[in-house]
Structure formats: C-alpha cells, structure tokens
Design an enzyme around this catalytic site. Sequence first.
Site, PDB file in Angstrom:
ATOM      1  N   THR A 143      34.317  20.691  13.850  1.00 49.57           N
ATOM      2  CA  THR A 143      34.199  20.597  12.383  1.00 49.57           C
ATOM      3  C   THR A 143      35.568  20.872  11.788  1.00 49.57           C
ATOM      4  O   THR A 143      36.368  21.589  12.377  1.00 49.57           O
ATOM      5  CB  THR A 143      33.183  21.654  11.922  1.00 49.57           C
ATOM      6  OG1 THR A 143      31.887  21.234  12.327  1.00 49.57           O
ATOM      7  CG2 THR A 143      33.204  21.865  10.416  1.00 49.57           C
ATOM      8  N   ARG A 166      18.683  16.818  10.302  1.00 48.30           N
ATOM      9  CA  ARG A 166      19.107  18.231  10.286  1.00 48.30           C
ATOM     10  C   ARG A 166      20.382  18.376   9.445  1.00 48.30           C
ATOM     11  O   ARG A 166      21.331  17.631   9.589  1.00 48.30           O
ATOM     12  CB  ARG A 166      19.355  18.698  11.717  1.00 48.30           C
ATOM     13  CG  ARG A 166      19.909  20.134  11.846  1.00 48.30           C
ATOM     14  CD  ARG A 166      21.418  20.179  11.903  1.00 48.30           C
ATOM     15  NE  ARG A 166      21.933  21.503  12.235  1.00 48.30           N
ATOM     16  CZ  ARG A 166      23.217  21.825  12.181  1.00 48.30           C
ATOM     17  NH1 ARG A 166      24.118  20.938  11.805  1.00 48.30           N
ATOM     18  NH2 ARG A 166      23.615  23.030  12.485  1.00 48.30           N
ATOM     19  N   VAL A 167      20.381  19.351   8.556  1.00 46.06           N
ATOM     20  CA  VAL A 167      21.587  19.671   7.787  1.00 46.06           C
ATOM     21  C   VAL A 167      21.973  21.092   8.142  1.00 46.06           C
ATOM     22  O   VAL A 167      21.131  21.997   8.110  1.00 46.06           O
ATOM     23  CB  VAL A 167      21.336  19.524   6.274  1.00 46.06           C
ATOM     24  CG1 VAL A 167      22.561  19.968   5.495  1.00 46.06           C
ATOM     25  CG2 VAL A 167      20.988  18.077   5.935  1.00 46.06           C
ATOM     26  N   GLY A 168      23.236  21.299   8.480  1.00 44.24           N
ATOM     27  CA  GLY A 168      23.701  22.629   8.869  1.00 44.24           C
ATOM     28  C   GLY A 168      24.323  23.383   7.717  1.00 44.24           C
ATOM     29  O   GLY A 168      24.065  23.106   6.542  1.00 44.24           O
ATOM     30  N   ASP A 169      25.164  24.319   8.059  1.00 40.93           N
ATOM     31  CA  ASP A 169      25.808  25.174   7.053  1.00 40.93           C
ATOM     32  C   ASP A 169      26.885  24.447   6.256  1.00 40.93           C
ATOM     33  O   ASP A 169      27.148  24.781   5.094  1.00 40.93           O
ATOM     34  CB  ASP A 169      26.480  26.363   7.752  1.00 40.93           C
ATOM     35  CG  ASP A 169      27.583  25.878   8.698  1.00 40.93           C
ATOM     36  OD1 ASP A 169      27.277  25.088   9.609  1.00 40.93           O
ATOM     37  OD2 ASP A 169      28.754  26.252   8.494  1.00 40.93           O
ATOM     38  N   THR A 195      33.208  27.280  10.384  1.00 36.75           N
ATOM     39  CA  THR A 195      32.785  26.362  11.440  1.00 36.75           C
ATOM     40  C   THR A 195      32.045  27.165  12.495  1.00 36.75           C
ATOM     41  O   THR A 195      32.257  28.360  12.622  1.00 36.75           O
ATOM     42  CB  THR A 195      33.989  25.629  12.062  1.00 36.75           C
ATOM     43  OG1 THR A 195      33.530  24.820  13.148  1.00 36.75           O
ATOM     44  CG2 THR A 195      35.048  26.592  12.584  1.00 36.75           C
ATOM     45  N   GLY A 196      31.164  26.496  13.212  1.00 40.62           N
ATOM     46  CA  GLY A 196      30.420  27.198  14.258  1.00 40.62           C
ATOM     47  C   GLY A 196      28.948  26.807  14.223  1.00 40.62           C
ATOM     48  O   GLY A 196      28.580  25.789  13.627  1.00 40.62           O
ATOM     49  N   GLY A 243      25.743  26.378  12.953  1.00 40.65           N
ATOM     50  CA  GLY A 243      25.351  26.351  11.546  1.00 40.65           C
ATOM     51  C   GLY A 243      24.153  27.201  11.190  1.00 40.65           C
ATOM     52  O   GLY A 243      24.133  27.870  10.154  1.00 40.65           O
TER      53      GLY A 243
HETATM   54  N1  ASP Z   1      28.866  24.242  11.499  1.00 41.27           N
HETATM   55  C1  ASP Z   1      28.599  22.907  11.960  1.00 41.27           C
HETATM   56  C2  ASP Z   1      27.122  22.674  11.916  1.00 41.27           C
HETATM   57  O1  ASP Z   1      26.360  23.524  12.338  1.00 41.27           O
HETATM   58  C3  ASP Z   1      29.121  22.617  13.343  1.00 41.27           C
HETATM   59  C4  ASP Z   1      30.502  23.131  13.663  1.00 41.27           C
HETATM   60  O2  ASP Z   1      31.136  23.765  12.846  1.00 41.27           O
HETATM   61  O3  ASP Z   1      31.001  22.871  14.771  1.00 41.27           O
HETATM   62  O4  ASP Z   1      26.730  21.605  11.507  1.00 41.27           O
END
Ligand code: ASP
Length: 305
Positions: free
Chosen positions: A172, A200-203, A223-224, A226
């Site tokens: 990300t 799916r929607v993440g953070d 990032t990480g 979510g």
């Molecule tokens: N945070 C992002 C998500 O969960 C993925 C990522 O940052 O690598 O969609």
Amino acid sequence: MTQFIPAFIVHGGAWDIPDAEIPSHLNGCRIAAEIGWSILQRGGSALDAVETAIRSLEDDPAFDAGQGAWLNSAGEVELDAIIMDGVTLNNGAVAAVQHVRNPISVARLVMERTAHSLLTGLGAEHFAQAQGIPLCDESELLTGQELERWKAIKAQKDFKVEVAFGGPPHGTVGAVARDVHGHIAAGTSTGGTPNKLQGRVGDSPLIGCGCYADNLSAGASATGWGESIMKVVLCKAACDYIALGQSAQAAAEKAIGVLADRAQGLGGLIVIDRSGQIGVAFNTPRMARAWIEDGQVSAAVERQP
Ligand code: ASP
C-alpha cells in the site's frame, strides 16, 4: 505572511519485503518523495504534493496500488484511496473501484466536487467518468505478476491474511505533507489485502483509519492488516497523541504499540506533526519509505537506529 519549512514523507507498504524487491521499493519511494518535494519547494500545496506523489506510486507496479495491485478472491482488481485536507478536515475517498488508473485523483475530486466523503464501486467509476477521468480496462492494471501471485495463493489450502504481512508481497502507498503555509495533507492508496473477498473494504479509504490530517495536530498515513488498523482507528489515534503533546515519533510508536497490543495487528505508520517533525513506526519486518531531511531525499526499508 509566515513561511513554514515544508516537510514530506511517503511510504510504500509495511511487510516482509524480500531482499530482491528492496531496490524497486526504495527507488519508487525516492522518486515519489522527489516529486512531492519539488511541488512543496515551489510553494505548491500539501494536497498537490500528496496527490502527485501517490499517483507516481500508483503507476509503479512494485506497489500494491493502481498498477500492480493485489487481486481479490475472484481474481479481480478492487482499489481503495483517500485524501484529506488538514485545513478544513475535508476528505474524499473511493473504494472497490476496478477501472481507474489513479484512484487518489478520483478521491480528491470526491472531496472537492461532491458533498460526500466516500464513493464505492460503480458509482465511483461513473463519477470519475463524469469528471472527465477515462476508465481503463482491468488488464491495464495487471502487470503480469499479480495473476501468478493470485494463482499461488489459490493453490494454498489455508491462506491467512495476517500471516501475509510477514510473507508474500504487499505495498500500500501513502504520503503526508506540510507546505509553506503550514497546511498539512495526507493520502493513502491500495489494492487491499491479497485474496480479500469481493467487495471487502479495508482501513485505507476510511477516515481516521488509513489516513488523517488536521492542521491543529498532524497528518498520518497507515499501511498493514486493515481489519486490525480499523479496530484502533490508527491514524486518528496517532494525531490525537500529538495533540496531547507527544512528539511525532513517540506518537507513531505509541499508536503502533496499541495496534499490536489491543488488536494483535501488524502495520506501519508515517506522520508529520504541525511543527513539521516526521515520525515513522512499524511492527512488520520492514517498511518502505522516503522522506526529506535537510533538503535531501532519504529512503529506507529497515528500522532506523
Ligand atoms: N491496509 C491495506 C488493507 O488492509 C493493506 C496494506 O496496507 O498492505 O487494505
């Protein structure tokens, strides 16, 4: 009018970046940092620096955003992005768009030309088209690697996304800027997590989770994993620690500590506070980032001493 010294930082994801991919990550982050910095040096806005730097990261297939994004469980691209203006707290985001080359620019148009904060899927794509942004074929976002990676995941019996942050590729992207007027902006763009369910929607496109900016405290991009980042509203938490008097670095570390302790989460965070100080923290093996120090670009993937 008071002129502030600008500050700028970008990231290209926090995960176990393999040795072979370090050069492409450092290079992509460095180029994006230079692009954003040149805008800020000319007196350009924090928003322009953030948007333009993220566009360059989206166009770089090394990262999980725009071209090169991870595919969902149905083998489709679904992209999320957000941008936020620390002057007004206005923000714009798109989620689950499939035919947009640079979602960060559509997010900015959502912020500036609608009364809304977040548009999803087809609605976001129709809006982009109506604003003159041509849609692209999904195949233009595939660099070739994603399909292979997707097939490899599909071949695994019990793929777990939390394990993915210590394993297969991620990336990300995000940026935070403070301009010569002291205005702060932040943005984040992603293809999401590998093999996510359709829809799916993440953070990343959620205000406070994947991004936050407030001139009174700080700007942040995360990032990480979510689902864990959302539990602790990571970026807003970091900005709040700064508002309460912590340094940018201490606030970033504290927020990542809460992510780990309260949500067993994995991720990384970049921050610039209202005085232009930079903070970076992550609890993944590596995090790709580049920032400006004494007018020069620095880039790293390892922890700094
Ligand atoms: N945070 C992002 C998500 O969960 C993925 C990522 O940052 O690598 O969609």
